[in-house]
Design a protein around this motif. Sequence first.
Motif, PDB file in Angstrom:
ATOM      1  N   GLY A 137      -4.599  16.521   8.052  1.00 24.03           N
ATOM      2  CA  GLY A 137      -4.147  16.775   9.556  1.00 24.03           C
ATOM      3  C   GLY A 137      -3.237  15.476  10.004  1.00 24.03           C
ATOM      4  O   GLY A 137      -2.934  14.672   9.212  1.00 24.03           O
ATOM      5  N   PRO A 138      -2.791  15.556  11.250  1.00 26.10           N
ATOM      6  CA  PRO A 138      -2.075  14.408  11.715  1.00 26.10           C
ATOM      7  C   PRO A 138      -2.580  13.426  12.208  1.00 26.10           C
ATOM      8  O   PRO A 138      -3.966  13.229  12.485  1.00 26.10           O
ATOM      9  CB  PRO A 138      -1.422  15.346  12.926  1.00 26.10           C
ATOM     10  N   ARG A 139      -1.853  12.114  12.150  1.00 23.98           N
ATOM     11  CA  ARG A 139      -2.539  10.808  12.528  1.00 23.98           C
ATOM     12  C   ARG A 139      -1.345   9.926  12.784  1.00 23.98           C
ATOM     13  O   ARG A 139      -0.307  10.236  12.549  1.00 23.98           O
ATOM     14  CB  ARG A 139      -3.479  10.240  11.510  1.00 23.98           C
ATOM     15  N   THR A 140      -1.610   8.664  13.204  1.00 25.70           N
ATOM     16  CA  THR A 140      -0.536   7.740  13.381  1.00 25.70           C
ATOM     17  C   THR A 140      -0.975   6.413  12.581  1.00 25.70           C
ATOM     18  O   THR A 140      -2.091   6.095  12.486  1.00 25.70           O
ATOM     19  CB  THR A 140      -0.778   7.390  14.916  1.00 25.70           C
ATOM     20  N   ILE A 141       0.056   6.035  11.850  1.00 26.40           N
ATOM     21  CA  ILE A 141       0.059   4.503  11.212  1.00 26.40           C
ATOM     22  C   ILE A 141       0.684   3.446  12.051  1.00 26.40           C
ATOM     23  O   ILE A 141       1.872   3.657  12.270  1.00 26.40           O
ATOM     24  CB  ILE A 141       0.538   4.728   9.804  1.00 26.40           C
ATOM     25  N   ALA A 142       0.022   2.610  12.531  1.00 24.13           N
ATOM     26  CA  ALA A 142       0.629   1.782  13.592  1.00 24.13           C
ATOM     27  C   ALA A 142       1.421   0.525  12.554  1.00 24.13           C
ATOM     28  O   ALA A 142       0.831   0.045  11.561  1.00 24.13           O
ATOM     29  CB  ALA A 142      -0.575   0.852  14.353  1.00 24.13           C
ATOM     30  N   GLU A 186       0.854  -1.271   0.082  1.00 23.08           N
ATOM     31  CA  GLU A 186       0.062  -0.110  -0.116  1.00 23.08           C
ATOM     32  C   GLU A 186       0.900   1.277  -0.096  1.00 23.08           C
ATOM     33  O   GLU A 186       2.075   1.431   0.664  1.00 23.08           O
ATOM     34  CB  GLU A 186      -0.892   0.211   1.301  1.00 23.08           C
ATOM     35  N   PHE A 187       0.611   2.283  -0.853  1.00 22.73           N
ATOM     36  CA  PHE A 187       1.216   3.399  -0.886  1.00 22.73           C
ATOM     37  C   PHE A 187       0.330   4.945  -0.317  1.00 22.73           C
ATOM     38  O   PHE A 187      -0.577   4.766  -0.604  1.00 22.73           O
ATOM     39  CB  PHE A 187       1.768   3.707  -2.265  1.00 22.73           C
ATOM     40  N   ILE A 188       1.084   5.502   0.308  1.00 21.47           N
ATOM     41  CA  ILE A 188       0.467   6.532   1.137  1.00 21.47           C
ATOM     42  C   ILE A 188       1.331   7.735   0.650  1.00 21.47           C
ATOM     43  O   ILE A 188       2.564   8.050   1.369  1.00 21.47           O
ATOM     44  CB  ILE A 188       0.106   6.444   2.593  1.00 21.47           C
ATOM     45  N   LEU A 189       0.904   8.525  -0.385  1.00 21.05           N
ATOM     46  CA  LEU A 189       1.806   9.405  -0.673  1.00 21.05           C
ATOM     47  C   LEU A 189       1.306  10.897  -0.540  1.00 21.05           C
ATOM     48  O   LEU A 189       0.269  11.140   0.059  1.00 21.05           O
ATOM     49  CB  LEU A 189       1.971   9.551  -2.475  1.00 21.05           C
ATOM     50  N   GLY A 190       2.189  11.924  -0.434  1.00 15.47           N
ATOM     51  CA  GLY A 190       1.860  13.120  -0.255  1.00 15.47           C
ATOM     52  C   GLY A 190       1.580  13.399   1.359  1.00 15.47           C
ATOM     53  O   GLY A 190       0.720  14.216   1.674  1.00 15.47           O
ATOM     54  N   THR A 191       2.402  12.621   2.009  1.00 13.59           N
ATOM     55  CA  THR A 191       1.991  12.415   3.356  1.00 13.59           C
ATOM     56  C   THR A 191       3.588  12.618   4.163  1.00 13.59           C
ATOM     57  O   THR A 191       4.325  11.552   4.055  1.00 13.59           O
ATOM     58  CB  THR A 191       1.296  11.210   3.605  1.00 13.59           C
ATOM     59  N   GLN A 192       3.717  13.621   4.931  1.00 10.54           N
ATOM     60  CA  GLN A 192       4.872  13.704   5.844  1.00 10.54           C
ATOM     61  C   GLN A 192       4.986  13.070   7.044  1.00 10.54           C
ATOM     62  O   GLN A 192       3.891  12.873   7.787  1.00 10.54           O
ATOM     63  CB  GLN A 192       5.060  15.242   6.020  1.00 10.54           C
ATOM     64  N   VAL A 193       6.209  12.174   6.997  1.00  8.47           N
ATOM     65  CA  VAL A 193       6.291  11.259   8.427  1.00  8.47           C
ATOM     66  C   VAL A 193       7.163  12.516   9.284  1.00  8.47           C
ATOM     67  O   VAL A 193       8.066  12.997   8.998  1.00  8.47           O
ATOM     68  CB  VAL A 193       7.156  10.245   8.312  1.00  8.47           C
ATOM     69  N   THR A 194       6.319  12.384  10.431  1.00 11.27           N
ATOM     70  CA  THR A 194       6.793  13.595  11.460  1.00 11.27           C
ATOM     71  C   THR A 194       7.629  12.973  12.505  1.00 11.27           C
ATOM     72  O   THR A 194       8.366  13.537  13.472  1.00 11.27           O
ATOM     73  CB  THR A 194       5.812  14.552  12.132  1.00 11.27           C
ATOM     74  N   GLY A 195       7.401  11.854  12.784  1.00  9.16           N
ATOM     75  CA  GLY A 195       7.945  11.048  13.954  1.00  9.16           C
ATOM     76  C   GLY A 195       7.800   9.513  13.847  1.00  9.16           C
ATOM     77  O   GLY A 195       6.842   9.032  13.198  1.00  9.16           O
ATOM     78  N   ILE A 196       8.598   8.673  14.670  1.00 10.30           N
ATOM     79  CA  ILE A 196       8.696   7.511  14.916  1.00 10.30           C
ATOM     80  C   ILE A 196       7.960   6.957  16.185  1.00 10.30           C
ATOM     81  O   ILE A 196       8.583   7.560  17.113  1.00 10.30           O
ATOM     82  CB  ILE A 196       9.741   6.740  14.780  1.00 10.30           C
ATOM     83  N   GLU A 197       7.070   6.620  16.188  1.00 10.27           N
ATOM     84  CA  GLU A 197       6.275   6.116  17.661  1.00 10.27           C
ATOM     85  C   GLU A 197       7.048   4.926  18.174  1.00 10.27           C
ATOM     86  O   GLU A 197       7.452   3.862  17.545  1.00 10.27           O
ATOM     87  CB  GLU A 197       4.940   5.767  17.236  1.00 10.27           C
ATOM     88  N   THR A 198       6.994   4.959  19.515  1.00  8.19           N
ATOM     89  CA  THR A 198       7.556   3.847  20.262  1.00  8.19           C
ATOM     90  C   THR A 198       6.939   3.454  21.535  1.00  8.19           C
ATOM     91  O   THR A 198       6.182   4.472  22.001  1.00  8.19           O
ATOM     92  CB  THR A 198       9.240   4.116  20.563  1.00  8.19           C
ATOM     93  N   ALA A 199       7.130   2.378  21.916  1.00 15.58           N
ATOM     94  CA  ALA A 199       6.501   1.994  23.402  1.00 15.58           C
ATOM     95  C   ALA A 199       7.392   0.872  23.781  1.00 15.58           C
ATOM     96  O   ALA A 199       7.571   0.032  23.281  1.00 15.58           O
ATOM     97  CB  ALA A 199       5.117   1.542  22.966  1.00 15.58           C
ATOM     98  N   GLY A 200       7.911   1.196  25.206  1.00 13.47           N
ATOM     99  CA  GLY A 200       8.690   0.262  25.663  1.00 13.47           C
ATOM    100  C   GLY A 200       9.992  -0.290  25.102  1.00 13.47           C
ATOM    101  O   GLY A 200      10.645  -1.214  24.837  1.00 13.47           O
ATOM    102  N   GLY A 201      10.465   0.876  24.252  1.00 10.71           N
ATOM    103  CA  GLY A 201      11.778   0.724  23.550  1.00 10.71           C
ATOM    104  C   GLY A 201      11.632  -0.043  22.067  1.00 10.71           C
ATOM    105  O   GLY A 201      12.530  -0.480  21.527  1.00 10.71           O
ATOM    106  N   ARG A 202      10.350  -0.203  21.680  1.00 14.13           N
ATOM    107  CA  ARG A 202      10.023  -0.958  20.367  1.00 14.13           C
ATOM    108  C   ARG A 202       9.293   0.157  19.554  1.00 14.13           C
ATOM    109  O   ARG A 202       8.284   0.873  19.924  1.00 14.13           O
ATOM    110  CB  ARG A 202       9.321  -1.909  20.604  1.00 14.13           C
TER     111      ARG A 202
END
Length: 523
Positions: free
Chosen positions: A272-277, A245-261
């Motif tokens: 607007g902003p959202r999270t891709i798990a 799947e391609f999601i273009l025209g979309t800026q990654v603003t950060g890498i999500e982590t939890a418990g060091g992963r």
Amino acid sequence: MKNQPESVTVIGAGVAGLATAALLAREGKRVTVVDKLTELGGRAGSLSVDGFRWDTGPSWYLMPEAFDHFFELCGTTTAAELNLVDLAPAYRVFDDRGRTTDVHTGVEEAARLFESIEPGAGARLRNYLAQATDVYNVALRRFLYTTFSTARELLTPDVRAQLKTLTRLLSRSLESHVNASFTDHRLRQILSYPAVFLSSEPAAAPALYSLMSHTDLVEGVRYPLGGFAAVVDAIARQARAAGVEFILGTQVTGIETAGGRATGVRVVDANGPRTIAADTVVSSADLHHTETTLLPPELRSYPEPYFADRNPGLGTVLVLLGVKGELPELAHHNLLFSQDWDPDFRAVYHGPEPERELGASRSIYVSKTSATDPDVAPADHENLFVLIPVPADTAVGHGDAYREGASARVEAIADAAVAQIGSWAKIPDFAQRVVVRRTLGPADFAERYHAWRGGAIGPAHTLSQSAFFRGKNVSAKVAGLYYAGATTVPGVGVPMCLISAENVVKRLRGDRSAQPLPATSRP
């Protein structure tokens, strides 16, 4: 076999990102690729204006084994995906004394050329290329398709058999290695200029990279019809066929982590902003951007101080020209070399250089893709891609390919290059025949591709930035975060980006070998 993730998000839709996505999807993963641009390709981009189409990145098709192997892993072949044309001559060299030299592929062809310029050089070239081929084959077997996870793979019998040669080549520069065997500046330049393909300079690149002469003088130079845009399309086809799947025209603003992963990425688009798990994140973005922008300080394996003494490689000003009428004076690939090119390299890597007031090299590259590809220019016109090495420094400025107007310095560098081509190639009315002109500068590379310091290719291949010294393709602080592309191992260039994608697969599998994956391999 390690437990593998079910879902993967890949940051960046350049060559490495597309290839990584294709291979991981064939491993059975749910793969999503996110890119800030609205088109695929990243630095291997394409621009069309008034009937002309230019590649805006790679232009030399070398190391065919890497392409062949990638397509085999995808269940197809290079022949089925690309229409390759052998170039003859492989390239044409101009010097500032008005001399031209056509370089043809093949050991004997090259030896005859060298002998015609410098008596005795033909035999010395045969020896030089024989060693280059041996070293190339060792590198292909042991130093490229590897994550450098174990030293055992570096001490195999074939490496030990070449250890004396490898040690000698690692202990001297490419420049000194070439100069020890050849005297004429033209021959020296033909053999040492490949350092620039590695974002380096002959005086800084280890002599081990003499192996590059195997790729152009032995294997040969080809052109994929449709340019590298066709290569990008072919890689993207593999990804789409595997369900990416391609999601273009979309800026990654950060890498999500939890418990060091790693658990996904934060993005922002028109809504607007959202999270891709995701279970795993692979960043094919510039390593500096990934580490210093997408991760918080405490999770950076390569923090800002790491980059302080790193060599970012070269920057470029690209000049894309549409020219009226034919230009028989130029071949497909053309290299314009100053006889004394030391000021050129000083301007790019050690400036300011008083002899280069614009801070740009006068040893430049010109590709006339219309010599081979009828679809890149209107009838009775030529398409030229001009690359001028400059410092990797955003202060050089931006071009007008993606903005309204170019920076004054970029314009001046482009003007000088146009004048140089007309003079050196003996085309007196060249400037007057230019009907379309677009430019890019280091600031464009920084803005569009998050390139560290506006570098065009990636960090220079010096001794301290090669092989295992180049870093790892996995985060030391965030589990499930991996790296691909020109800014990590094995290095710069499209073939290396394809190999970096395979190395991510190997890392996920827990495969510590140094050999390419079998084409029938499955986890």
